[in-house]
Design a protein around this motif. Structure first.
Motif, PDB file in Angstrom:
ATOM      1  N   TRP A 117      55.416  -2.185  42.819  1.00  0.00           N
ATOM      2  CA  TRP A 117      54.731  -0.977  42.370  1.00  0.00           C
ATOM      3  C   TRP A 117      55.380  -0.510  41.073  1.00  0.00           C
ATOM      4  CZ3 TRP A 117      50.235   0.920  44.041  1.00  0.00           C
ATOM      5  CH2 TRP A 117      49.805   0.579  45.319  1.00  0.00           C
ATOM      6  N   TYR A 118      54.505  -0.138  40.130  1.00  0.00           N
ATOM      7  CA  TYR A 118      54.925   0.452  38.862  1.00  0.00           C
ATOM      8  C   TYR A 118      54.095   1.721  38.670  1.00  0.00           C
ATOM      9  CZ  TYR A 118      56.894  -4.141  37.592  1.00  0.00           C
ATOM     10  OH  TYR A 118      57.616  -5.312  37.554  1.00  0.00           O
ATOM     11  N   ARG A 119      54.583   2.583  37.777  1.00  0.00           N
ATOM     12  CA  ARG A 119      53.746   3.722  37.435  1.00  0.00           C
ATOM     13  C   ARG A 119      53.786   3.949  35.921  1.00  0.00           C
ATOM     14  NH1 ARG A 119      56.989   9.289  39.145  1.00  0.00           N
ATOM     15  NH2 ARG A 119      58.342   9.306  37.296  1.00  0.00           N
ATOM     16  N   LYS A 126      55.705   4.825  28.897  1.00  0.00           N
ATOM     17  CA  LYS A 126      55.889   3.423  29.263  1.00  0.00           C
ATOM     18  C   LYS A 126      55.522   3.175  30.713  1.00  0.00           C
ATOM     19  CE  LYS A 126      60.093   2.323  26.667  1.00  0.00           C
ATOM     20  NZ  LYS A 126      61.410   1.677  26.810  1.00  0.00           N
ATOM     21  N   VAL A 127      55.246   1.929  31.013  1.00  0.00           N
ATOM     22  CA  VAL A 127      55.110   1.508  32.402  1.00  0.00           C
ATOM     23  C   VAL A 127      56.517   1.422  32.990  1.00  0.00           C
ATOM     24  CG1 VAL A 127      54.383  -0.375  33.897  1.00  0.00           C
ATOM     25  CG2 VAL A 127      53.010   0.216  31.890  1.00  0.00           C
ATOM     26  N   GLU A 128      56.700   2.035  34.170  1.00  0.00           N
ATOM     27  CA  GLU A 128      58.043   2.080  34.785  1.00  0.00           C
ATOM     28  C   GLU A 128      58.032   1.388  36.136  1.00  0.00           C
ATOM     29  OE1 GLU A 128      59.888   6.344  33.898  1.00  0.00           O
ATOM     30  OE2 GLU A 128      57.868   6.504  34.747  1.00  0.00           O
ATOM     31  N   PHE A 129      59.052   0.610  36.384  1.00  0.00           N
ATOM     32  CA  PHE A 129      59.217  -0.069  37.661  1.00  0.00           C
ATOM     33  C   PHE A 129      59.583   0.936  38.745  1.00  0.00           C
ATOM     34  CE2 PHE A 129      60.515  -3.307  40.594  1.00  0.00           C
ATOM     35  CZ  PHE A 129      61.703  -2.860  41.177  1.00  0.00           C
ATOM     36  N   LEU A 130      58.961   0.782  39.913  1.00  0.00           N
ATOM     37  CA  LEU A 130      59.328   1.611  41.058  1.00  0.00           C
ATOM     38  C   LEU A 130      60.080   0.798  42.106  1.00  0.00           C
ATOM     39  CD1 LEU A 130      56.069   3.714  41.680  1.00  0.00           C
ATOM     40  CD2 LEU A 130      58.181   4.437  40.568  1.00  0.00           C
ATOM     41  N   SER A 171      63.407  -5.383  47.854  1.00  0.00           N
ATOM     42  CA  SER A 171      64.442  -6.187  47.210  1.00  0.00           C
ATOM     43  C   SER A 171      65.125  -5.419  46.080  1.00  0.00           C
ATOM     44  CB  SER A 171      63.881  -7.514  46.689  1.00  0.00           C
ATOM     45  OG  SER A 171      62.701  -7.324  45.967  1.00  0.00           O
ATOM     46  N   GLU A 172      64.420  -4.483  45.479  1.00  0.00           N
ATOM     47  CA  GLU A 172      65.021  -3.650  44.453  1.00  0.00           C
ATOM     48  C   GLU A 172      64.190  -2.379  44.291  1.00  0.00           C
ATOM     49  OE1 GLU A 172      65.477  -5.568  40.657  1.00  0.00           O
ATOM     50  OE2 GLU A 172      66.693  -3.938  39.843  1.00  0.00           O
ATOM     51  N   LYS A 173      64.831  -1.274  43.958  1.00  0.00           N
ATOM     52  CA  LYS A 173      64.102  -0.042  43.685  1.00  0.00           C
ATOM     53  C   LYS A 173      64.775   0.706  42.536  1.00  0.00           C
ATOM     54  CE  LYS A 173      66.527   2.502  47.306  1.00  0.00           C
ATOM     55  NZ  LYS A 173      66.383   3.333  48.534  1.00  0.00           N
ATOM     56  N   SER A 174      63.977   1.514  41.844  1.00  0.00           N
ATOM     57  CA  SER A 174      64.503   2.286  40.724  1.00  0.00           C
ATOM     58  C   SER A 174      64.941   3.677  41.210  1.00  0.00           C
ATOM     59  CB  SER A 174      63.446   2.416  39.637  1.00  0.00           C
ATOM     60  OG  SER A 174      62.405   3.298  40.059  1.00  0.00           O
ATOM     61  N   GLU A 175      65.541   4.421  40.276  1.00  0.00           N
ATOM     62  CA  GLU A 175      65.998   5.794  40.600  1.00  0.00           C
ATOM     63  C   GLU A 175      64.810   6.700  40.917  1.00  0.00           C
ATOM     64  OE1 GLU A 175      67.384   3.318  38.045  1.00  0.00           O
ATOM     65  OE2 GLU A 175      66.485   4.944  36.866  1.00  0.00           O
ATOM     66  N   ILE A 176      63.639   6.340  40.377  1.00  0.00           N
ATOM     67  CA  ILE A 176      62.441   7.144  40.634  1.00  0.00           C
ATOM     68  C   ILE A 176      62.078   7.059  42.124  1.00  0.00           C
ATOM     69  CG2 ILE A 176      59.989   7.447  40.095  1.00  0.00           C
ATOM     70  CD1 ILE A 176      60.575   5.870  37.478  1.00  0.00           C
ATOM     71  N   MET A 189      49.403   6.970  36.582  1.00  0.00           N
ATOM     72  CA  MET A 189      48.649   5.789  37.007  1.00  0.00           C
ATOM     73  C   MET A 189      49.643   4.913  37.762  1.00  0.00           C
ATOM     74  SD  MET A 189      45.588   4.389  36.712  1.00  0.00           S
ATOM     75  CE  MET A 189      44.684   4.126  35.203  1.00  0.00           C
ATOM     76  N   TYR A 190      49.291   4.497  38.968  1.00  0.00           N
ATOM     77  CA  TYR A 190      50.157   3.654  39.782  1.00  0.00           C
ATOM     78  C   TYR A 190      49.557   2.252  39.835  1.00  0.00           C
ATOM     79  CZ  TYR A 190      52.816   7.718  41.147  1.00  0.00           C
ATOM     80  OH  TYR A 190      53.622   8.831  41.110  1.00  0.00           O
ATOM     81  N   PHE A 191      50.371   1.289  39.450  1.00  0.00           N
ATOM     82  CA  PHE A 191      49.927  -0.100  39.430  1.00  0.00           C
ATOM     83  C   PHE A 191      50.663  -0.907  40.492  1.00  0.00           C
ATOM     84  CE2 PHE A 191      47.365   0.044  35.710  1.00  0.00           C
ATOM     85  CZ  PHE A 191      47.982   0.855  34.784  1.00  0.00           C
ATOM     86  N   CYS A 192      49.912  -1.696  41.191  1.00  0.00           N
ATOM     87  CA  CYS A 192      50.464  -2.687  42.107  1.00  0.00           C
ATOM     88  C   CYS A 192      50.451  -4.028  41.384  1.00  0.00           C
ATOM     89  CB  CYS A 192      49.576  -2.739  43.347  1.00  0.00           C
ATOM     90  SG  CYS A 192      49.961  -4.043  44.509  1.00  0.00           S
ATOM     91  N   ALA A 193      51.414  -4.861  41.662  1.00  0.00           N
ATOM     92  CA  ALA A 193      51.449  -6.196  41.072  1.00  0.00           C
ATOM     93  C   ALA A 193      51.955  -7.174  42.110  1.00  0.00           C
ATOM     94  CB  ALA A 193      52.345  -6.220  39.829  1.00  0.00           C
TER      95      ALA A 193
END
Lengths: 113, 113
Positions: free
Chosen positions: B34-36, B42-46, B55-60, B89-93
Motif C-alpha cells: 500500500w502507498y498513498r 510524492k507517492v509514499e510507501f505505507l 515485511s516492512e512498514k513506514s512511520e506513517i 489517494m491510496y494505491f495498492c500494488a
C-alpha cells in the motif's frame, strides 16, 4: 536533495521531439523503476532497471543507470501528445525480500501538437 | 492482461470513522503493498506484505492502520479512526517477487471530512 529527485520539474516539447528526464538518488539501490501517471489517475509501470544494468530499452523508452553517480535518465523518443503525463522514478532496495519503493517528485511532461 | 483492481474508487467519510480499502492483486503475485499520495505530493510507501505478514512498514503506518489478506484474493487496508490528514489517494500494488516490477491499481481517493 531527497531520494529520487527528478529534473526538470516540468518539460514542454513539440510532438516528434525527444524528451529526457533525469533522476538522482542518495542511497544504494537494488533496482530503479520508472512510472507514468496521468492527472489524477493510477501509476503505470514503464520499465525496471537493476543495479547491475547500465541501459535498457522498451519500445520508445530508453533508460540508463549510473550507480557511481547515483543517477538515472529516461528518454522518450519521437514523443506523442499521449505521452503528456507526470513521470516518476522510484528506487527499490529489496531488504528482506520486499521492495519498498521510494518515489521522486516527478517530471511533468507536456507534449504539444 | 491481468491488473490490480481497487474498490471503491472514491470514499468519503467523517473524521473518526473506520474505513476499509479493498484491493485485488494480480493472481500469481506474492508481494503486496500500500502507498498513498496526498494531493500534489510524492507517492509514499505505507506497508509491504508477504507470506501473510507485514515485511516492512513506514512511520506513517501507525497503530491506526492495519492490513489483511482475508482470503486468497483480497488485500485490505483498514484505517481505524480516520483523521483529516488521512485524505489522500491510496494505491495498492503487487509484484511477483520482492525485487520485481510493482503493478499499481487505479487508486482509492479517500476524503475525510
Amino acid at each position: 536533495s531527497q531520494q529520487g529527485e527528478e529534473d526538470p520539474q516540468a518539460l514542454s516539447i513539440q510532438e516528434g521531439e525527444n524528451a529526457t528526464m533525469n533522476c538522482s538518488y542518495k542511497t544504494s539501490i537494488n533496482n530503479l523503476q520508472w512510472y507514468r501517471q496521468n492527472s489524477g489517475r493510477g501509476l503505470v509501470h514503464l520499465i525496471l532497471i537493476r543495479s547491475n544494468e547500465r541501459e535498457k530499452h522498451s519500445g520508445r523508452l530508453r533508460v540508463t543507470l549510473d550507480t557511481s553517480k547515483k543517477s538515472s535518465s529516461l528518454l522518450i523518443t519521437a514523443s506523442r501528445a499521449a505521452d503528456t503525463a507526470s513521470y516518476f522514478c522510484a528506487t527499490g532496495l529489496n531488504p528482506g525480500g520486499g521492495n519498498k519503493l521510494t518515489f521522486g517528485t516527478g517530471t511533468q511532461l507536456k507534449v504539444e501538437l | 492482461e491481468p491488473e490490480v483492481t481497487q474498490t471503491p474508487s472514491h470514499q468519503v467519510t467523517q473524521m473518526g470513522q473506520e474505513v476499509i480499502l479493498r484491493c485485488v492483486p494480480i493472481s500469481n503475485h506474492l508481494y503486496f503493498y500500500w502507498y498513498r499520495q496526498i494531493l500534489g505530493q510524492k507517492v509514499e510507501f505505507l506497508v509491504s506484505f508477504y507470506n501473510n505478514e507485514i515485511s516492512e512498514k513506514s512511520e506513517i503506518f501507525d497503530d491506526q492502520f492495519s492490513v489483511e489478506r482475508p482470503d486468497g484474493s483480497n488485500f485490505t487496508l483498514k484505517i481505524r479512526s480516520t483523521k483529516l490528514e488521512d485524505s489522500a489517494m491510496y494505491f495498492c500494488a503487487s509484484s511477483r517477487r520482492g525485487g520485481n516490477e510493482q503493478f499499481f491499481g487505479p487508486g482509492t481517493r479517500l476524503t475525510v471530512l
